[in-house]
Motif scaffolding. Structure first.
Motif, PDB file in Angstrom:
ATOM      1  N   ARG A   1       0.805  -1.223   0.000  1.00 17.24           N
ATOM      2  CA  ARG A   1       0.000   0.000   0.000  1.00 17.24           C
ATOM      3  C   ARG A   1       0.833   1.265   0.000  1.00 17.24           C
ATOM      4  N   GLU A   2       2.107   1.169   0.361  1.00 20.54           N
ATOM      5  CA  GLU A   2       2.985   2.340   0.408  1.00 20.54           C
ATOM      6  C   GLU A   2       3.812   2.431  -0.877  1.00 20.54           C
ATOM      7  N   ILE A   3       3.761   3.577  -1.524  1.00 14.65           N
ATOM      8  CA  ILE A   3       4.458   3.760  -2.796  1.00 14.65           C
ATOM      9  C   ILE A   3       5.971   3.639  -2.640  1.00 14.65           C
ATOM     10  N   ASN A   4       6.519   4.145  -1.549  1.00 11.83           N
ATOM     11  CA  ASN A   4       7.967   4.063  -1.383  1.00 11.83           C
ATOM     12  C   ASN A   4       8.431   2.613  -1.210  1.00 11.83           C
ATOM     13  N   VAL A   5       7.615   1.783  -0.594  1.00  3.53           N
ATOM     14  CA  VAL A   5       7.960   0.368  -0.434  1.00  3.53           C
ATOM     15  C   VAL A   5       7.847  -0.336  -1.785  1.00  3.53           C
ATOM     16  N   ARG A   6       6.820  -0.010  -2.554  1.00  2.00           N
ATOM     17  CA  ARG A   6       6.694  -0.608  -3.895  1.00  2.00           C
ATOM     18  C   ARG A   6       7.902  -0.250  -4.752  1.00  2.00           C
ATOM     19  N   ARG A   7       8.327   1.002  -4.681  1.00  4.34           N
ATOM     20  CA  ARG A   7       9.497   1.434  -5.465  1.00  4.34           C
ATOM     21  C   ARG A   7      10.775   0.744  -4.991  1.00  4.34           C
ATOM     22  N   ALA A   8      10.927   0.606  -3.684  1.00  6.26           N
ATOM     23  CA  ALA A   8      12.121  -0.057  -3.147  1.00  6.26           C
ATOM     24  C   ALA A   8      12.169  -1.525  -3.555  1.00  6.26           C
ATOM     25  N   ALA A   9      11.016  -2.189  -3.528  1.00  4.50           N
ATOM     26  CA  ALA A   9      10.957  -3.584  -3.942  1.00  4.50           C
ATOM     27  C   ALA A   9      11.266  -3.735  -5.425  1.00  4.50           C
ATOM     28  N   ALA A  10      10.763  -2.812  -6.236  1.00  4.37           N
ATOM     29  CA  ALA A  10      11.049  -2.855  -7.664  1.00  4.37           C
ATOM     30  C   ALA A  10      12.535  -2.633  -7.936  1.00  4.37           C
ATOM     31  N   ALA A  11      13.152  -1.723  -7.180  1.00  5.55           N
ATOM     32  CA  ALA A  11      14.591  -1.464  -7.347  1.00  5.55           C
ATOM     33  C   ALA A  11      15.405  -2.678  -6.936  1.00  5.55           C
ATOM     34  N   ALA A  12      15.028  -3.329  -5.848  1.00  5.35           N
ATOM     35  CA  ALA A  12      15.744  -4.534  -5.404  1.00  5.35           C
ATOM     36  C   ALA A  12      15.596  -5.654  -6.427  1.00  5.35           C
ATOM     37  N   PHE A  13      14.383  -5.807  -6.962  1.00  2.00           N
ATOM     38  CA  PHE A  13      14.167  -6.834  -7.983  1.00  2.00           C
ATOM     39  C   PHE A  13      15.015  -6.542  -9.219  1.00  2.00           C
ATOM     40  N   GLN A  14      15.003  -5.301  -9.654  1.00  5.38           N
ATOM     41  CA  GLN A  14      15.786  -4.914 -10.830  1.00  5.38           C
ATOM     42  C   GLN A  14      17.277  -5.161 -10.614  1.00  5.38           C
ATOM     43  N   GLU A  15      17.756  -4.921  -9.404  1.00  8.01           N
ATOM     44  CA  GLU A  15      19.165  -5.142  -9.100  1.00  8.01           C
ATOM     45  C   GLU A  15      19.519  -6.629  -9.215  1.00  8.01           C
ATOM     46  N   HIS A  16      18.607  -7.488  -8.836  1.00  6.05           N
ATOM     47  CA  HIS A  16      18.854  -8.928  -8.954  1.00  6.05           C
ATOM     48  C   HIS A  16      18.814  -9.389 -10.406  1.00  6.05           C
ATOM     49  N   VAL A  17      17.922  -8.792 -11.188  1.00  6.69           N
ATOM     50  CA  VAL A  17      17.794  -9.184 -12.585  1.00  6.69           C
ATOM     51  C   VAL A  17      18.995  -8.705 -13.396  1.00  6.69           C
ATOM     52  N   GLY A  18      19.486  -7.551 -13.028  1.00  9.71           N
ATOM     53  CA  GLY A  18      20.676  -7.029 -13.724  1.00  9.71           C
ATOM     54  C   GLY A  18      20.305  -5.926 -14.563  1.00  9.71           C
TER      55      GLY A  18
END
Length: 134
Positions: free
Chosen positions: A117-134
């Protein structure tokens, strides 16, 4: 930084002590501090790969942390810090080391990135996922 100067066995003791703070009986501030500590330890490569089996499940618990207090919920700061842990894993460890945990992390990070529900958490999760994907 102090852990960097300790022998590996004593540094490992620090990791175990921090992990003890991530339990259902602890206050949300303890979870938050533990996640930030784990992320910094991971970012500096101080969590031994053999300990990831203990650390990753705790990080996954923190990704969904939400506690009702009165008329509101707390936990966004814990979930945000857990995303930092996941990001730090991607930066600090080789893909071969993270391979056993990739599926669990990817599922959890995508769920948080889409549904939190929190936009900053959604963005942080997306950034972490992107970092793992490369």
């Amino acid at each position: 930084r102090i852990t960097c100067r300790l022998p590996k066995t004593h540094g490992d003791d620090v990791v175990v002590a921090v992990l003890e703070l991530v339990s259902p009986n602890e206050h949300h501030t303890a979870w938050h501090g533990a996640c930030l500590s784990i992320a910094e330890l991971a970012r500096r490569g101080l969590i031994l790969p053999r300990r990831l089996g203990l650390v990753v499940p705790r990080a996954l618990q923190a990704l969904v942390y939400d506690v009702r207090q009165g008329s509101h919920s707390v936990g966004a700061h814990v979930r945000d810090a857990a995303c930092y842990v996941a990001w730090a894993f991607a930066r600090a460890y080789a893909p071969s080391v993270m391979k056993p945990y990739v599926q669990m992390l990817a599922q959890s990070l995508l769920t948080v990135a889409v549904f939190d529900r929190e936009i900053n958490v959604r963005r942080a999760a997306a950034a972490a996922f992107q970092e793992h994907v490369g």
